[in-house]
Design a protein around this motif. Sequence first.
Motif, PDB file in Angstrom:
ATOM      1  N   LEU A 216       0.851  -1.037  -0.238  1.00 30.64           N
ATOM      2  CA  LEU A 216      -0.221   0.173  -0.052  1.00 30.64           C
ATOM      3  C   LEU A 216       0.651   1.074   0.133  1.00 30.64           C
ATOM      4  O   LEU A 216       0.126   2.358  -0.647  1.00 30.64           O
ATOM      5  N   ARG A 217       2.260   0.992   0.195  1.00 27.96           N
ATOM      6  CA  ARG A 217       3.243   2.386   0.487  1.00 27.96           C
ATOM      7  C   ARG A 217       2.712   3.487   0.861  1.00 27.96           C
ATOM      8  O   ARG A 217       2.477   4.166   0.654  1.00 27.96           O
ATOM      9  N   GLY A 218       1.770   3.153   2.356  1.00 25.90           N
ATOM     10  CA  GLY A 218       1.652   4.265   2.886  1.00 25.90           C
ATOM     11  C   GLY A 218       0.167   4.884   2.420  1.00 25.90           C
ATOM     12  O   GLY A 218      -0.293   6.211   3.087  1.00 25.90           O
ATOM     13  N   ASP A 219      -0.747   4.632   1.041  1.00 30.39           N
ATOM     14  CA  ASP A 219      -1.169   5.663   1.263  1.00 30.39           C
ATOM     15  C   ASP A 219      -2.971   5.260   1.883  1.00 30.39           C
ATOM     16  O   ASP A 219      -3.696   4.666   1.208  1.00 30.39           O
ATOM     17  N   TYR A 220      -2.646   5.627   2.733  1.00 33.09           N
ATOM     18  CA  TYR A 220      -4.189   5.326   3.440  1.00 33.09           C
ATOM     19  C   TYR A 220      -3.953   6.199   4.420  1.00 33.09           C
ATOM     20  O   TYR A 220      -3.177   7.553   4.835  1.00 33.09           O
ATOM     21  N   ASP A 221      -5.697   6.847   5.274  1.00 29.64           N
ATOM     22  CA  ASP A 221      -5.479   7.135   6.251  1.00 29.64           C
ATOM     23  C   ASP A 221      -5.244   5.959   7.137  1.00 29.64           C
ATOM     24  O   ASP A 221      -6.056   5.977   7.811  1.00 29.64           O
ATOM     25  N   SER A 222      -4.077   7.110   8.700  1.00 34.08           N
ATOM     26  CA  SER A 222      -4.035   6.399   9.931  1.00 34.08           C
ATOM     27  C   SER A 222      -4.985   6.328  10.582  1.00 34.08           C
ATOM     28  O   SER A 222      -5.765   5.609  11.032  1.00 34.08           O
ATOM     29  N   THR A 223      -6.214   7.537  10.195  1.00 30.78           N
ATOM     30  CA  THR A 223      -7.523   7.486  11.134  1.00 30.78           C
ATOM     31  C   THR A 223      -7.877   5.817  11.321  1.00 30.78           C
ATOM     32  O   THR A 223      -8.677   5.146  11.266  1.00 30.78           O
ATOM     33  N   SER A 224      -8.541   5.963  10.073  1.00 31.83           N
ATOM     34  CA  SER A 224      -9.273   4.859   9.396  1.00 31.83           C
ATOM     35  C   SER A 224      -8.546   3.081   9.671  1.00 31.83           C
ATOM     36  O   SER A 224      -9.145   2.360   9.856  1.00 31.83           O
ATOM     37  N   VAL A 225      -7.183   3.305   9.661  1.00 32.91           N
ATOM     38  CA  VAL A 225      -6.602   2.041   9.490  1.00 32.91           C
ATOM     39  C   VAL A 225      -6.627   1.648  11.098  1.00 32.91           C
ATOM     40  O   VAL A 225      -6.621   0.155  11.524  1.00 32.91           O
ATOM     41  N   TRP A 226      -6.531   3.230  11.760  1.00 36.35           N
ATOM     42  CA  TRP A 226      -6.368   2.428  13.502  1.00 36.35           C
ATOM     43  C   TRP A 226      -7.523   1.795  13.867  1.00 36.35           C
ATOM     44  O   TRP A 226      -8.139   0.580  14.949  1.00 36.35           O
ATOM     45  N   LYS A 227      -9.038   2.457  13.367  1.00 35.39           N
ATOM     46  CA  LYS A 227     -10.887   1.951  13.432  1.00 35.39           C
ATOM     47  C   LYS A 227     -10.910   0.556  13.256  1.00 35.39           C
ATOM     48  O   LYS A 227     -11.335  -0.105  13.501  1.00 35.39           O
ATOM     49  N   ALA A 228     -10.319   0.572  11.975  1.00 41.00           N
ATOM     50  CA  ALA A 228      -9.924  -1.034  11.357  1.00 41.00           C
ATOM     51  C   ALA A 228      -9.565  -1.705  12.441  1.00 41.00           C
ATOM     52  O   ALA A 228      -9.570  -3.185  12.412  1.00 41.00           O
ATOM     53  N   LEU A 229      -8.218  -1.911  12.741  1.00 41.32           N
ATOM     54  CA  LEU A 229      -7.284  -2.789  13.160  1.00 41.32           C
ATOM     55  C   LEU A 229      -7.791  -2.785  15.183  1.00 41.32           C
ATOM     56  O   LEU A 229      -7.744  -4.032  15.103  1.00 41.32           O
ATOM     57  N   GLU A 230      -8.961  -1.824  15.130  1.00 40.14           N
ATOM     58  CA  GLU A 230      -9.180  -1.790  16.291  1.00 40.14           C
ATOM     59  C   GLU A 230     -10.522  -2.955  16.578  1.00 40.14           C
ATOM     60  O   GLU A 230     -10.248  -3.755  17.054  1.00 40.14           O
ATOM     61  N   LEU A 231     -10.795  -2.865  15.092  1.00 39.20           N
ATOM     62  CA  LEU A 231     -12.014  -3.514  15.338  1.00 39.20           C
ATOM     63  C   LEU A 231     -11.890  -5.457  15.204  1.00 39.20           C
ATOM     64  O   LEU A 231     -12.686  -6.224  15.175  1.00 39.20           O
ATOM     65  N   ALA A 232     -10.895  -5.724  13.946  1.00 39.18           N
ATOM     66  CA  ALA A 232     -10.601  -6.401  13.577  1.00 39.18           C
ATOM     67  C   ALA A 232     -10.162  -7.021  14.883  1.00 39.18           C
ATOM     68  O   ALA A 232     -10.486  -8.435  15.199  1.00 39.18           O
TER      69      ALA A 232
END
Length: 291
Positions: A216-232
């Motif tokens: 992904l080469r860092g092409d993502y919003d960190s907030t959405s990633v953290w939310k998804a990680l917490e959810l997973a």
Amino acid sequence: MTNNFQTALGEGGFGIVYHGYLNGSEEVAVKVELLLRVHHINLVSLVGYCDERGHLALIYEYMSNVDLKHHLSGKHDISVLKWSTRLRIALDAALGLEYLHIGCRPSMVHRDVKSTNILLDQQLTAKIADFGLSRSFQLGDESHISTVVAGTPGYLDPETGRLAEMSDVYSFGIVLLEILTNQRVIDQNREKPHITEWVAFVLNRGDIARIMDPSLRGDYDSTSVWKALELAMSCANPSSQRRPNMSQVISGLKECLTSENLMRSKKQDVDSDSSLEMTINFDTNVFPSAR
């Protein structure tokens, strides 16, 4: 076999049980489950079946983009799935599972949720497939307790022995971790073989960069990633009582997608402003000022 479903013996989790005859002589009880009653945009549709001269087949709709695992593997010369696309795929799959859990009557548990069972159509819309291990149960009916372990190693609920929708939630959590990390569910060459243990291990060391898929080469919003990680990790909690249901999962994924889309919208605005500034500068430099 049942003489056009003439005699009903009772009704259970699989559906109505009918009296019938096998080969015209042996009495049998026939449980009938109509797969055609399961219909949702995020579930692979059963088109029909074939039972002719010993040829048995189930006919499903064609999914041209294979499965999620295929796209995450990076081995088939295909473009990398963007983070926003991965979130939409996860949301599609969650909507399909929610329908099985609360939209079907009786409710259904898939029991084999995994990345190879999430198929993609031409538009990369995700649909859940392979209901070979699915079971139905009545809500509030304790008869859905099962002693048979079903599913795929790595995706199996640690709290085995009970047929419940929370087992699907656990498996979905594993799929979501795959989407985030693009790591194998079980890899004996890692510090921690199972993906949940590995993610927790990396998080405890503060090495956040190692968790996300490097393609992904860092092409993502960190907030959405953290939310998804917490959810997973919440879905994959060893205790089923601490897991969210699929409706809550859907709500969380929508928040992730909203955050990601907002970031991209702001980025486009910034790029547009930069492009406009370059155009103005370009025009000023090329055309001489009036004297």
